[in-house]
Scaffold this active site. Structure first.
Site, PDB file in Angstrom:
ATOM      1  N   SER A   1      -3.000   1.694  10.390  1.00 26.84           N
ATOM      2  CA  SER A   1      -3.491   0.381  10.811  1.00 26.84           C
ATOM      3  C   SER A   1      -2.797  -0.076  12.076  1.00 26.84           C
TER       4      SER A   1
ATOM      5  N   SER B   1     -13.400  -1.230  -5.993  1.00 29.10           N
ATOM      6  CA  SER B   1     -14.746  -0.771  -5.621  1.00 29.10           C
ATOM      7  C   SER B   1     -15.522  -0.572  -6.909  1.00 29.10           C
TER       8      SER B   1
ATOM      9  N   TYR C   1       2.568  -4.687   2.931  1.00 21.42           N
ATOM     10  CA  TYR C   1       1.405  -3.808   3.203  1.00 21.42           C
ATOM     11  C   TYR C   1       1.616  -3.054   4.519  1.00 21.42           C
TER      12      TYR C   1
ATOM     13  N   LEU D   1      -3.919  -0.104  -1.547  1.00 18.79           N
ATOM     14  CA  LEU D   1      -4.159  -1.547  -1.712  1.00 18.79           C
ATOM     15  C   LEU D   1      -3.971  -2.167  -0.337  1.00 18.79           C
TER      16      LEU D   1
ATOM     17  N   ASN E   1      -9.938  -3.676  13.682  1.00 21.39           N
ATOM     18  CA  ASN E   1     -10.519  -4.546  12.646  1.00 21.39           C
ATOM     19  C   ASN E   1     -11.926  -4.075  12.243  1.00 21.39           C
TER      20      ASN E   1
ATOM     21  N   ASN F   1     -10.100   5.334  -8.218  1.00 21.73           N
ATOM     22  CA  ASN F   1      -9.901   4.725  -9.542  1.00 21.73           C
ATOM     23  C   ASN F   1     -10.681   3.420  -9.675  1.00 21.73           C
ATOM     24  N   TYR F   2     -11.440   3.071  -8.656  1.00 15.71           N
ATOM     25  CA  TYR F   2     -12.315   1.889  -8.643  1.00 15.71           C
ATOM     26  C   TYR F   2     -11.549   0.582  -8.879  1.00 15.71           C
TER      27      TYR F   2
ATOM     28  N   ASN G   1     -10.203 -11.724   5.161  1.00 15.11           N
ATOM     29  CA  ASN G   1     -10.561 -11.341   6.530  1.00 15.11           C
ATOM     30  C   ASN G   1     -11.702 -12.197   7.061  1.00 15.11           C
ATOM     31  N   LEU G   2     -11.717 -12.281   8.386  1.00 14.68           N
ATOM     32  CA  LEU G   2     -12.637 -13.207   9.039  1.00 14.68           C
ATOM     33  C   LEU G   2     -14.111 -12.899   8.763  1.00 14.68           C
TER      34      LEU G   2
ATOM     35  N   ASN H   1       1.924   2.108  -5.176  1.00 11.50           N
ATOM     36  CA  ASN H   1       0.562   2.654  -5.051  1.00 11.50           C
ATOM     37  C   ASN H   1       0.379   3.379  -3.706  1.00 11.50           C
TER      38      ASN H   1
ATOM     39  N   LYS I   1       2.146   1.219   5.543  1.00  9.54           N
ATOM     40  CA  LYS I   1       1.474   2.043   6.561  1.00  9.54           C
ATOM     41  C   LYS I   1       2.513   2.688   7.475  1.00  9.54           C
TER      42      LYS I   1
HETATM   43  P1  NAD Z   1     -11.110  -0.678   0.050  1.00  9.20           P
HETATM   44  O1  NAD Z   1     -10.244  -1.464  -0.858  1.00  9.20           O
HETATM   45  O2  NAD Z   1     -12.550  -1.038   0.147  1.00  9.20           O
HETATM   46  O3  NAD Z   1     -11.014   0.890  -0.306  1.00  9.20           O
HETATM   47  C1  NAD Z   1      -9.863   1.463  -0.848  1.00  9.20           C
HETATM   48  C2  NAD Z   1     -10.287   2.298  -2.051  1.00  9.20           C
HETATM   49  O4  NAD Z   1      -9.127   2.928  -2.609  1.00  9.20           O
HETATM   50  C3  NAD Z   1     -10.933   1.478  -3.158  1.00  9.20           C
HETATM   51  O5  NAD Z   1     -12.157   2.069  -3.536  1.00  9.20           O
HETATM   52  C4  NAD Z   1      -9.907   1.534  -4.298  1.00  9.20           C
HETATM   53  O6  NAD Z   1     -10.531   1.473  -5.575  1.00  9.20           O
HETATM   54  C5  NAD Z   1      -9.219   2.852  -4.010  1.00  9.20           C
HETATM   55  N1  NAD Z   1      -7.852   2.981  -4.537  1.00  9.20           N
HETATM   56  C6  NAD Z   1      -6.794   2.154  -4.335  1.00  9.20           C
HETATM   57  N2  NAD Z   1      -5.707   2.622  -4.972  1.00  9.20           N
HETATM   58  C7  NAD Z   1      -6.077   3.791  -5.556  1.00  9.20           C
HETATM   59  C8  NAD Z   1      -5.408   4.736  -6.353  1.00  9.20           C
HETATM   60  N3  NAD Z   1      -4.120   4.597  -6.697  1.00  9.20           N
HETATM   61  N4  NAD Z   1      -6.097   5.827  -6.793  1.00  9.20           N
HETATM   62  C9  NAD Z   1      -7.404   5.988  -6.465  1.00  9.20           C
HETATM   63  N5  NAD Z   1      -8.088   5.111  -5.732  1.00  9.20           N
HETATM   64  C10 NAD Z   1      -7.438   4.020  -5.274  1.00  9.20           C
HETATM   65  O7  NAD Z   1     -10.423  -0.704   1.499  1.00  9.20           O
HETATM   66  P2  NAD Z   1     -10.975  -0.231   2.910  1.00  9.20           P
HETATM   67  O8  NAD Z   1     -11.179  -1.436   3.748  1.00  9.20           O
HETATM   68  O9  NAD Z   1     -12.079   0.729   2.724  1.00  9.20           O
HETATM   69  O10 NAD Z   1      -9.674   0.499   3.459  1.00  9.20           O
HETATM   70  C11 NAD Z   1      -9.478   1.904   3.334  1.00  9.20           C
HETATM   71  C12 NAD Z   1      -8.107   2.255   3.877  1.00  9.20           C
HETATM   72  O11 NAD Z   1      -8.008   1.826   5.237  1.00  9.20           O
HETATM   73  C13 NAD Z   1      -6.948   1.589   3.148  1.00  9.20           C
HETATM   74  O12 NAD Z   1      -5.864   2.492   3.082  1.00  9.20           O
HETATM   75  C14 NAD Z   1      -6.596   0.425   4.055  1.00  9.20           C
HETATM   76  O13 NAD Z   1      -5.259   0.038   3.912  1.00  9.20           O
HETATM   77  C15 NAD Z   1      -6.861   1.019   5.428  1.00  9.20           C
HETATM   78  N6  NAD Z   1      -7.127   0.005   6.459  1.00  9.20           N
HETATM   79  C16 NAD Z   1      -8.110  -0.917   6.251  1.00  9.20           C
HETATM   80  C17 NAD Z   1      -8.346  -1.902   7.223  1.00  9.20           C
HETATM   81  C18 NAD Z   1      -9.391  -2.953   6.993  1.00  9.20           C
HETATM   82  O14 NAD Z   1      -9.348  -3.992   7.660  1.00  9.20           O
HETATM   83  N7  NAD Z   1     -10.374  -2.759   6.104  1.00  9.20           N
HETATM   84  C19 NAD Z   1      -7.580  -1.924   8.398  1.00  9.20           C
HETATM   85  C20 NAD Z   1      -6.604  -0.950   8.592  1.00  9.20           C
HETATM   86  C21 NAD Z   1      -6.383   0.021   7.610  1.00  9.20           C
HETATM   87  N1  UFG Z   2      -9.107 -15.885  10.750  1.00  6.81           N
HETATM   88  C1  UFG Z   2      -9.513 -17.196  10.692  1.00  6.81           C
HETATM   89  N2  UFG Z   2     -10.001 -17.646   9.507  1.00  6.81           N
HETATM   90  C2  UFG Z   2     -10.115 -16.870   8.395  1.00  6.81           C
HETATM   91  C3  UFG Z   2      -9.700 -15.521   8.482  1.00  6.81           C
HETATM   92  C4  UFG Z   2      -9.188 -15.061   9.676  1.00  6.81           C
HETATM   93  O1  UFG Z   2      -9.433 -17.931  11.665  1.00  6.81           O
HETATM   94  O2  UFG Z   2     -10.561 -17.357   7.344  1.00  6.81           O
HETATM   95  C5  UFG Z   2      -8.613 -15.355  12.043  1.00  6.81           C
HETATM   96  C6  UFG Z   2      -7.186 -14.843  11.995  1.00  6.81           C
HETATM   97  O3  UFG Z   2      -6.279 -15.887  12.215  1.00  6.81           O
HETATM   98  C7  UFG Z   2      -7.211 -13.782  13.104  1.00  6.81           C
HETATM   99  C8  UFG Z   2      -8.638 -13.243  13.053  1.00  6.81           C
HETATM  100  O4  UFG Z   2      -9.408 -14.245  12.389  1.00  6.81           O
HETATM  101  O5  UFG Z   2      -7.015 -14.394  14.350  1.00  6.81           O
HETATM  102  C9  UFG Z   2      -8.773 -11.941  12.288  1.00  6.81           C
HETATM  103  O6  UFG Z   2      -8.192 -12.081  11.002  1.00  6.81           O
HETATM  104  P1  UFG Z   2      -8.401 -10.984   9.855  1.00  6.81           P
HETATM  105  O7  UFG Z   2      -7.689 -11.477   8.644  1.00  6.81           O
HETATM  106  O8  UFG Z   2      -9.849 -10.652   9.720  1.00  6.81           O
HETATM  107  O9  UFG Z   2      -7.703  -9.680  10.452  1.00  6.81           O
HETATM  108  P2  UFG Z   2      -6.190  -9.446  10.921  1.00  6.81           P
HETATM  109  O10 UFG Z   2      -6.252  -8.966  12.320  1.00  6.81           O
HETATM  110  O11 UFG Z   2      -5.308 -10.569  10.620  1.00  6.81           O
HETATM  111  O12 UFG Z   2      -5.759  -8.271   9.928  1.00  6.81           O
HETATM  112  C10 UFG Z   2      -6.535  -7.090   9.817  1.00  6.81           C
HETATM  113  C11 UFG Z   2      -6.366  -6.498   8.417  1.00  6.81           C
HETATM  114  C12 UFG Z   2      -4.975  -6.022   8.196  1.00  6.81           C
HETATM  115  C13 UFG Z   2      -4.589  -5.072   9.280  1.00  6.81           C
HETATM  116  C14 UFG Z   2      -4.789  -5.730  10.633  1.00  6.81           C
HETATM  117  C15 UFG Z   2      -4.507  -4.783  11.760  1.00  6.81           C
HETATM  118  O13 UFG Z   2      -6.647  -7.492   7.438  1.00  6.81           O
HETATM  119  O14 UFG Z   2      -4.925  -5.327   6.970  1.00  6.81           O
HETATM  120  O15 UFG Z   2      -6.138  -6.157  10.770  1.00  6.81           O
HETATM  121  O16 UFG Z   2      -5.260  -3.634  11.605  1.00  6.81           O
HETATM  122  F1  UFG Z   2      -3.301  -4.747   9.117  1.00  6.81           F
END
Ligand code: NAD
Ligand code: UFG
Length: 335
Positions: free
Chosen positions: A124, A36, A149, A83, A179, A32-33, A199-200, A99, A153
Site C-alpha cells: 500500500s 467477503s 495496518y 484485514l 486508492n 475464509n470469507y 473510504n471515500l 492475521n 504492510k
Molecule cells: P477485501 O477485504 O475486500 O479482501 C480481502 C480478502 O481477504 C477478503 O475476501 C477476506 O475475507 C480475505 N481474508 C482476510 N483474512 C484472511 C485469512 N486469514 N485467510 C483467508 N482469507 C482472508 O480487501 P481488498 O480491498 O480487496 O484488499 C485486498 C488487499 O489489498 C489487502 O491486503 C489490502 O490490505 C490491500 N490494499 C487494499 C487497499 C484498498 O484501498 N482497498 C489499498 C492498499 C492495499
Molecule cells: N474522506 C472524507 N470523508 C470520508 C472519507 C474520506 O473526506 O468520509 C477523505 C479523506 O480525508 C482523504 C480522502 O477522502 O482525504 C481519501 O480517504 P480514504 O479513506 O478513501 O483513503 P486514504 O487515502 O485515507 O486511505 C486509503 C486506504 C488505506 C491505504 C491508503 C494508502 O484506506 O488502507 O489509502 O494506500 F493505506
C-alpha cells in the site's frame, strides 16, 4: 500459469481473478470469507468465462494450506488476504499483526516446501508515510506508519525482502496500491464494506443511494488547490491488469521488485464528489468536517516504473471510476 489467490474473493481479488482468467491463466481462490461472500465465486466465473477452484480456508492455517498445495500444482501466489480497516487496526492491533503477518509467513513456508517461487504482494502507498514529498517514488526512504495496518504492510514487505535475499530463486513483486475504486464494468464485482464505510468512494455511493444523509469532508484547510485531501484514485480493473503484468514479470525475474500502482494524478475530495455527480446524475450532499486523525494532505504516485518494468499503465478516467462504483452498488450475493 495456475495462480493461487489468497483473499481472492475480496474487492481487489475478485476483479483480479477475472482479469487473470481473461489473460488465459487458471485461478484458485483461497478465502475464509471474513470480509467477503462466497456468492462472488459464481460472479467471477461469469465475468471470467471459465470455472475456478474455490477453497474456503484461513491462510494462517498451515495444515490446510499445505493440503491445497498438495492437491493443486500452484505456479504463483498473489497474496491479497488481509484485514484492512485502519481504525479497527488501532483498536485490535494484535489481531491485525497476527492475521496479516502470519498469512505471509505461512504462505512463504508452504511455498518453500512445495518449491513455488513466485509471489505478488498487496502492499500500500501507506508505507510512504506522511513526511515524503509527492509524487511518491519507489526509491524513497519509507516514513513512519500512522497505524498498525500500515505497519503490517511495511513489515510484510520486509519479511518478503529477507525471504528473497535468502532464496535466490524467489521472485517477489511488491505492488503498492494507491486508492482503488470502481468495480467491474458489468456491475458484478464491486466493493461492499461491512458497516459504515471508512473510504471515500463507498461512502459517496451510500450517500447517493440515500443510505447515509451526507458526506463529511474531512478538512478543507489542507495545502492543496481546494483545501481538501488529494489522492490517486485508480480503477480496480486497471489495478487488476497490473497484477496480470506482475505475474507475467515473475516468469523471468528473481529478487524483489517494488512497483507503484496508481494513475499519477491527484484528485481532491471535492473534485471526486463533482465527478461522481456528473457521471451518475446523483446528488451528494456534504458538509465540511474537522480533519481525520492520521490523514495526509496529498498522496499520489510516480508511475514511470510500472510503465517501464511491467509495461502497464492505468487508462480509466475518474468518471469511469465513479460510474462503475455506482453500477456495482447492489451486487452483494443474492441480489
Ligand atoms: P477485501 O477485504 O475486500 O479482501 C480481502 C480478502 O481477504 C477478503 O475476501 C477476506 O475475507 C480475505 N481474508 C482476510 N483474512 C484472511 C485469512 N486469514 N485467510 C483467508 N482469507 C482472508 O480487501 P481488498 O480491498 O480487496 O484488499 C485486498 C488487499 O489489498 C489487502 O491486503 C489490502 O490490505 C490491500 N490494499 C487494499 C487497499 C484498498 O484501498 N482497498 C489499498 C492498499 C492495499
Ligand atoms: N474522506 C472524507 N470523508 C470520508 C472519507 C474520506 O473526506 O468520509 C477523505 C479523506 O480525508 C482523504 C480522502 O477522502 O482525504 C481519501 O480517504 P480514504 O479513506 O478513501 O483513503 P486514504 O487515502 O485515507 O486511505 C486509503 C486506504 C488505506 C491505504 C491508503 C494508502 O484506506 O488502507 O489509502 O494506500 F493505506
Amino acid at each position: 500459469m495456475k495462480v493461487l489467490m489468497t483473499g481472492g474473493a475480496g474487492f481487489i481479488g475478485s476483479n483480479t481473478a477475472a482479469a487473470v482468467l481473461d489473460a488465459g491463466h487458471d485461478v484458485i481462490v483461497l478465502d475464509n470469507y471474513c470480509n467477503s461472500d462466497p456468492g462472488v465465486i459464481e460472479r467471477i466465473e461469469q465475468v471470467g468465462g471459465r470455472p475456478i477452484v474455490d477453497i474456503r480456508c484461513d491462510v494462517t492455517d498451515r495444515e490446510e494450506v499445505r493440503r491445497v498445495f498438495r492437491e493443486h500444482k500452484v505456479d504463483a501466489v498473489v497474496h491479497f488476504a488481509g484485514l484492512k480497516a485502519v481504525g479497527e487496526s488501532v483498536q485490535q492491533p494484535v489481531r491485525y499483526y497476527r492475521n496479516n503477518l502470519d498469512g505471509i509467513l505461512t504462505m512463504l513456508e508452504v511455498m518453500a516446501e512445495f518449491g513455488v517461487k513466485r509471489f505478488v504482494f498487496s502492499s500500500s502507498a501507506t508505507v510512504y508515510g506522511g513526511d515524503n514529498q509527492v509524487p511518491f517514488t519507489e526509491e524513497m526512504p519509507l516514513g513512519e506508519c500512522t497505524n498498525p495496518y500500515g505497519w503490517t504492510k511495511r513489515m510484510g514487505e520486509q519479511i518478503l525482502r529477507d525471504a528473497a535475499a535468502a532464496d535466490p530463486e524467489l521472485s517477489v513483486v511488491l505492488l503498492r496500491y494507491f486508492n482503488p475504486v470502481g468495480g467491474h464494468e458489468s456491475g458484478l464485482l464491486g466493493e461492499h464494506p461491512n458497516g459504515v464505510p471508512n473510504n471515500l468512494m463507498p461512502y459517496i455511493v451510500q450517500v447517493a443511494q440515500g443510505k447515509r444523509e451526507k458526506l463529511s469532508v474531512f478538512g478543507d484547510d489542507y495545502d492543496t488547490p481546494d483545501g481538501t485531501g488529494v489522492r490517486d484514485y485508480i480503477h480496480v480493473t486497471d489495478l487488476a491488469k497490473g497484477h496480470v503484468a506482475a505475474l507475467e514479470y515473475t516468469l523471468d525475474h528473481t529478487g524483489v521488485e517494488v512497483v507503484n500502482l496508481g494513475t499519477g494524478h491527484g484528485v481532491s475530495v471535492l473534485e471526486l464528489v463533482q465527478a461522481f455527480e456528473k457521471a451518475t446524475g446523483c446528488t451528494v450532499p456534504y458538509e465540511i468536517a474537522p480533519r481525520r486523525a492520521g490523514d495526509i494532505a496529498q498522496c499520489y504516485a510516480k508511475v514511470d516504473k510500472a510503465q517501464k518494468v511491467l509495461n502497464w499503465r492505468a487508462d480509466k478516467t475518474v468518471e469511469e471510476m465513479c460510474r462503475d462504483s455506482w453500477n456495482g452498488r447492489n451486487t452483494k450475493a443474492g441480489q
